[in-house]
Write a protein that holds these residues in place. Structure first.
Motif, PDB file in Angstrom:
ATOM      1  N   TYR A  62       0.844  -1.184   0.000  1.00  0.00           N
ATOM      2  CA  TYR A  62       0.000   0.000   0.000  1.00  0.00           C
ATOM      3  C   TYR A  62       0.887   1.244   0.000  1.00  0.00           C
ATOM      4  O   TYR A  62       1.913   1.272   0.680  1.00  0.00           O
TER       5      TYR A  62
ATOM      6  N   ASP B 109      -0.793   7.691   0.221  1.00  0.00           N
ATOM      7  CA  ASP B 109      -2.186   7.739  -0.224  1.00  0.00           C
ATOM      8  C   ASP B 109      -3.078   7.397   0.968  1.00  0.00           C
ATOM      9  O   ASP B 109      -3.088   6.265   1.446  1.00  0.00           O
TER      10      ASP B 109
ATOM     11  N   GLN C 186      -5.356   4.346   0.712  1.00  0.00           N
ATOM     12  CA  GLN C 186      -4.630   3.080   0.788  1.00  0.00           C
ATOM     13  C   GLN C 186      -4.165   2.799   2.215  1.00  0.00           C
ATOM     14  O   GLN C 186      -4.169   1.645   2.661  1.00  0.00           O
TER      15      GLN C 186
ATOM     16  N   GLN D  98      -6.962   1.436   4.001  1.00  0.00           N
ATOM     17  CA  GLN D  98      -7.216   0.062   3.574  1.00  0.00           C
ATOM     18  C   GLN D  98      -6.341  -0.918   4.350  1.00  0.00           C
ATOM     19  O   GLN D  98      -6.736  -2.062   4.587  1.00  0.00           O
TER      20      GLN D  98
END
Length: 215
Positions: free
Chosen positions: A190, A194, A197, A200
């Motif tokens: 990842y 970001d 991300q 996530q």
């Protein structure tokens, strides 16, 4: 005088972009192959054994992390380009969400071990408010860390080329966060820059915890 300041600022910006591009190219060159798995998360292979030093001064080995789901990344404390953003994202999103779970660990490896001694990393950890049993900062022999980054995590890690060393960006390293399962297998990559991300990562950690309950 103003044009000199602007020129210097542009020089730093261009150097930072060059570092990101170079790290991306090196990451793309690394051969990352998927391994078949029944999980919804991919399996990229197993990490090799390693033995390094935590910011507490104690040894840290791959075996010490078995049985935990952990998130790794590479940084250095004097970095002025991608590291501050990446580490802030890790602190505010990943660490904040998972710090109360004893089955989860964050592990940040320095790419500048000559400067980032256990004492320096311990001070850095205190500044981040990191509990030593939840977020570990790792140093050791440079050759061992770089070998682990390149051959184990399949990420870029090297000294900056001489033509841009005068920018104070002395090391090239990936901005990736790497998800590792309880068996020491890589399960995800990842971008630490970001925010979506990074978030996530938290969701995937929680998924692994459900798929691989502590035995």
């Amino acid at each position: 005088m103003r044009w000199m300041i602007r020129l210097a600022s542009w020089g730093v910006l261009v150097a930072a972009v060059l570092l990101l591009v170079t790290a991306y190219v090196h990451s793309r060159r690394a051969k990352i192959e998927l391994v078949p798995t029944t999980s919804s998360l991919p399996l990229y292979g197993e990490l090799p054994p390693f033995s390094l030093t935590a910011h507490t001064g104690e040894p840290i080995r791959l075996d010490d992390l078995r049985g935990m789901v952990w998130v790794a990344n590479f940084f250095f404390t004097t970095c002025r380009s991608i590291c501050p953003i990446m580490q802030e994202n890790v602190a505010t999103e990943v660490y904040a969400a998972l710090k109360d779970n004893p089955q989860v660990r964050l592990v940040s490896f320095t790419v500048d071990p000559e400067h980032d001694t256990p004492q320096v990393l311990a001070e850095y950890a205190r500044a981040k408010g990191a509990a030593p049993d939840r977020w570990t900062f790792v140093t050791g022999a440079k050759k061992d860390i770089y070998h682990l980054a390149r051959k184990g995590f399949k990420l870029a890690a090297e000294d900056t080329p001489e033509y841009i060393q005068d920018t104070k960006h002395d090391f090239i390293h990936s901005e990736k966060l790497v998800l590792v399962d309880r068996q020491g297998r890589i399960r995800g990559y990842y971008s630490g820059l970001d925010l979506e991300q990074v978030r996530q990562v938290v969701r995937d950690v929680q998924q692994l915890l459900r798929e691989e309950p502590d035995q």
